[in-house]
Design a protein around this motif. Structure first.
Motif, PDB file in Angstrom:
ATOM      1  N   PHE A 114     140.154  -6.543  30.606  1.00 49.04           N
ATOM      2  CA  PHE A 114     138.976  -7.415  30.689  1.00 49.04           C
ATOM      3  C   PHE A 114     139.175  -8.619  29.760  1.00 49.04           C
ATOM      4  O   PHE A 114     139.136  -8.502  28.540  1.00 49.04           O
ATOM      5  CB  PHE A 114     137.720  -6.634  30.274  1.00 49.04           C
ATOM      6  CG  PHE A 114     136.439  -7.279  30.713  1.00 49.04           C
ATOM      7  CD1 PHE A 114     135.897  -7.019  31.959  1.00 49.04           C
ATOM      8  CD2 PHE A 114     135.766  -8.156  29.880  1.00 49.04           C
ATOM      9  CE1 PHE A 114     134.702  -7.610  32.375  1.00 49.04           C
ATOM     10  CE2 PHE A 114     134.585  -8.751  30.267  1.00 49.04           C
ATOM     11  CZ  PHE A 114     134.047  -8.479  31.523  1.00 49.04           C
ATOM     12  N   LEU A 115     139.387  -9.797  30.368  1.00 39.45           N
ATOM     13  CA  LEU A 115     139.686 -11.013  29.606  1.00 39.45           C
ATOM     14  C   LEU A 115     138.547 -12.008  29.734  1.00 39.45           C
ATOM     15  O   LEU A 115     138.043 -12.252  30.824  1.00 39.45           O
ATOM     16  CB  LEU A 115     140.983 -11.637  30.118  1.00 39.45           C
ATOM     17  CG  LEU A 115     141.391 -12.995  29.527  1.00 39.45           C
ATOM     18  CD1 LEU A 115     141.673 -12.874  28.037  1.00 39.45           C
ATOM     19  CD2 LEU A 115     142.601 -13.557  30.271  1.00 39.45           C
ATOM     20  N   ALA A 116     138.162 -12.586  28.611  1.00 37.19           N
ATOM     21  CA  ALA A 116     137.084 -13.581  28.620  1.00 37.19           C
ATOM     22  C   ALA A 116     137.368 -14.646  27.576  1.00 37.19           C
ATOM     23  O   ALA A 116     138.008 -14.389  26.541  1.00 37.19           O
ATOM     24  CB  ALA A 116     135.736 -12.922  28.340  1.00 37.19           C
ATOM     25  N   THR A 158     139.390  -7.073  26.168  1.00 40.58           N
ATOM     26  CA  THR A 158     138.843  -5.755  25.856  1.00 40.58           C
ATOM     27  C   THR A 158     139.137  -4.771  26.986  1.00 40.58           C
ATOM     28  O   THR A 158     139.700  -5.134  28.022  1.00 40.58           O
ATOM     29  CB  THR A 158     137.323  -5.818  25.617  1.00 40.58           C
ATOM     30  OG1 THR A 158     136.692  -6.263  26.826  1.00 40.58           O
ATOM     31  CG2 THR A 158     136.996  -6.777  24.486  1.00 40.58           C
ATOM     32  N   ALA A 159     138.689  -3.542  26.788  1.00 43.28           N
ATOM     33  CA  ALA A 159     138.917  -2.500  27.790  1.00 43.28           C
ATOM     34  C   ALA A 159     138.006  -2.664  28.993  1.00 43.28           C
ATOM     35  O   ALA A 159     138.407  -2.402  30.134  1.00 43.28           O
ATOM     36  CB  ALA A 159     138.733  -1.112  27.171  1.00 43.28           C
ATOM     37  N   GLU A 165     130.645  -6.519  25.455  1.00 42.08           N
ATOM     38  CA  GLU A 165     129.275  -6.628  24.957  1.00 42.08           C
ATOM     39  C   GLU A 165     129.189  -6.214  23.486  1.00 42.08           C
ATOM     40  O   GLU A 165     128.476  -6.844  22.693  1.00 42.08           O
ATOM     41  CB  GLU A 165     128.338  -5.759  25.808  1.00 42.08           C
ATOM     42  CG  GLU A 165     126.873  -5.871  25.429  1.00 42.08           C
ATOM     43  CD  GLU A 165     125.983  -5.020  26.307  1.00 42.08           C
ATOM     44  OE1 GLU A 165     124.754  -5.172  26.219  1.00 42.08           O
ATOM     45  OE2 GLU A 165     126.513  -4.199  27.087  1.00 42.08           O
ATOM     46  N   SER A 166     129.926  -5.177  23.118  1.00 42.14           N
ATOM     47  CA  SER A 166     129.940  -4.736  21.716  1.00 42.14           C
ATOM     48  C   SER A 166     130.548  -5.812  20.821  1.00 42.14           C
ATOM     49  O   SER A 166     130.076  -6.040  19.703  1.00 42.14           O
ATOM     50  CB  SER A 166     130.738  -3.438  21.589  1.00 42.14           C
ATOM     51  OG  SER A 166     130.135  -2.397  22.325  1.00 42.14           O
ATOM     52  N   LYS A 181     128.681 -18.807  25.153  1.00 41.10           N
ATOM     53  CA  LYS A 181     128.884 -18.852  26.599  1.00 41.10           C
ATOM     54  C   LYS A 181     130.182 -18.114  26.890  1.00 41.10           C
ATOM     55  O   LYS A 181     131.225 -18.453  26.333  1.00 41.10           O
ATOM     56  CB  LYS A 181     128.973 -20.295  27.096  1.00 41.10           C
ATOM     57  CG  LYS A 181     127.689 -21.091  26.992  1.00 41.10           C
ATOM     58  CD  LYS A 181     127.899 -22.502  27.535  1.00 41.10           C
ATOM     59  CE  LYS A 181     126.630 -23.338  27.411  1.00 41.10           C
ATOM     60  NZ  LYS A 181     126.832 -24.720  27.912  1.00 41.10           N
ATOM     61  N   SER A 182     130.107 -17.118  27.733  1.00 45.45           N
ATOM     62  CA  SER A 182     131.283 -16.309  28.048  1.00 45.45           C
ATOM     63  C   SER A 182     131.772 -16.609  29.451  1.00 45.45           C
ATOM     64  O   SER A 182     130.982 -16.627  30.402  1.00 45.45           O
ATOM     65  CB  SER A 182     130.952 -14.819  27.920  1.00 45.45           C
ATOM     66  OG  SER A 182     130.549 -14.499  26.602  1.00 45.45           O
ATOM     67  N   PHE A 183     133.090 -16.845  29.577  1.00 46.28           N
ATOM     68  CA  PHE A 183     133.720 -17.114  30.858  1.00 46.28           C
ATOM     69  C   PHE A 183     134.727 -15.991  31.126  1.00 46.28           C
ATOM     70  O   PHE A 183     135.780 -15.922  30.472  1.00 46.28           O
ATOM     71  CB  PHE A 183     134.419 -18.474  30.852  1.00 46.28           C
ATOM     72  CG  PHE A 183     133.480 -19.621  30.573  1.00 46.28           C
ATOM     73  CD1 PHE A 183     132.901 -20.324  31.627  1.00 46.28           C
ATOM     74  CD2 PHE A 183     133.158 -19.990  29.272  1.00 46.28           C
ATOM     75  CE1 PHE A 183     132.039 -21.383  31.374  1.00 46.28           C
ATOM     76  CE2 PHE A 183     132.291 -21.041  29.015  1.00 46.28           C
ATOM     77  CZ  PHE A 183     131.721 -21.732  30.076  1.00 46.28           C
TER      78      PHE A 183
END
Length: 210
Positions: A114-116, A158-159, A165-166, A181-183
């Motif tokens: 999971f990449l942001a 993240t995993a 969110e954590s 702002k998360s992309f």
């Protein structure tokens, strides 16, 4: 009283010649040492100030592609001998062009798919000690202070969404953080390290008709 004894002239000349040779040897040795030190200084200075040429950039490109290659394999690709490649790599390490060698890890394979990219709006560009402490989390891969409508950009892997969110909850408790702002990346078409090659001639892009 001891009788006066005179040293033959030939012996005196031999003694003077002996000391002259010692003096010349010492002077030559000092001169040679000085020349060696100056030569080493010149070599070091030239290595430090010498710009990268096309061969250097090709070598770097091959090492970035696969750093496990031998100098002979790199040399075969770039058109140099193995000793020449070794000498250039050694120089680029000494000058700081090559900072190290690292393994490229597959994010999915290590359980972090999971990449942001997170834009953080904060006071004072977010340059606080508590913001910098976020670097201790292995999920953060990049942290940049930027100009524009945000202050800090983070590359976080993240995993899953819950883990992301954590992580975001760690951001919101920081003093001075006004919002984020998360992309989230859906697909990755290109993800590579710094490339040594330089585009010297960009293609012309025709402007659309008015």
């Amino acid at each position: 009283m001891f009788p006066e004894r005179r040293i033959p002239f030939s012996i005196l000349m031999n003694i003077f010649s002996y000391f002259d040779n010692i003096s010349e040897f010492s002077s030559a040795r000092r001169s040679k040492t000085g020349m060696k030190m100056k030569t080493e200084d010149v070599h070091q200075n030239s290595h430090a100030s010498r710009p990268l040429d096309d061969f250097d950039r090709r070598i770097l490109g091959e090492l970035v592609r696969d750093a496990r290659q031998t100098y002979a394999e790199v040399g075969k690709t770039v058109g140099l001998s193995a000793p020449a490649v070794h000498e250039r790599v050694k120089r680029m390490k000494a000058s700081g062009v090559i900072e190290g060698t690292a393994a490229v890890i597959n994010g999915d394979a290590v359980g972090k798919p999971f990449l942001a990219f997170i834009h953080v709006d904060a006071e004072g560009w977010g340059k606080s000690q508590r913001m910098m402490r976020l670097r201790s989390f292995p999920e953060i891969e990049e942290m940049h202070s930027v100009a524009g409508d945000t202050c800090v950009i983070l590359k976080v892997r993240t995993a899953n969404a819950q883990a992301m969110e954590s992580f975001l909850s760690q951001l919101y408790v920081l003093p001075g953080v006004r919002g984020t702002k998360s992309f989230v990346a859906l697909s990755t078409y290109l993800d590579r390290p710094i490339q040594a090659e330089i585009t010297n001639c960009w293609p012309d892009i025709p402007l659309p008709p008015e």
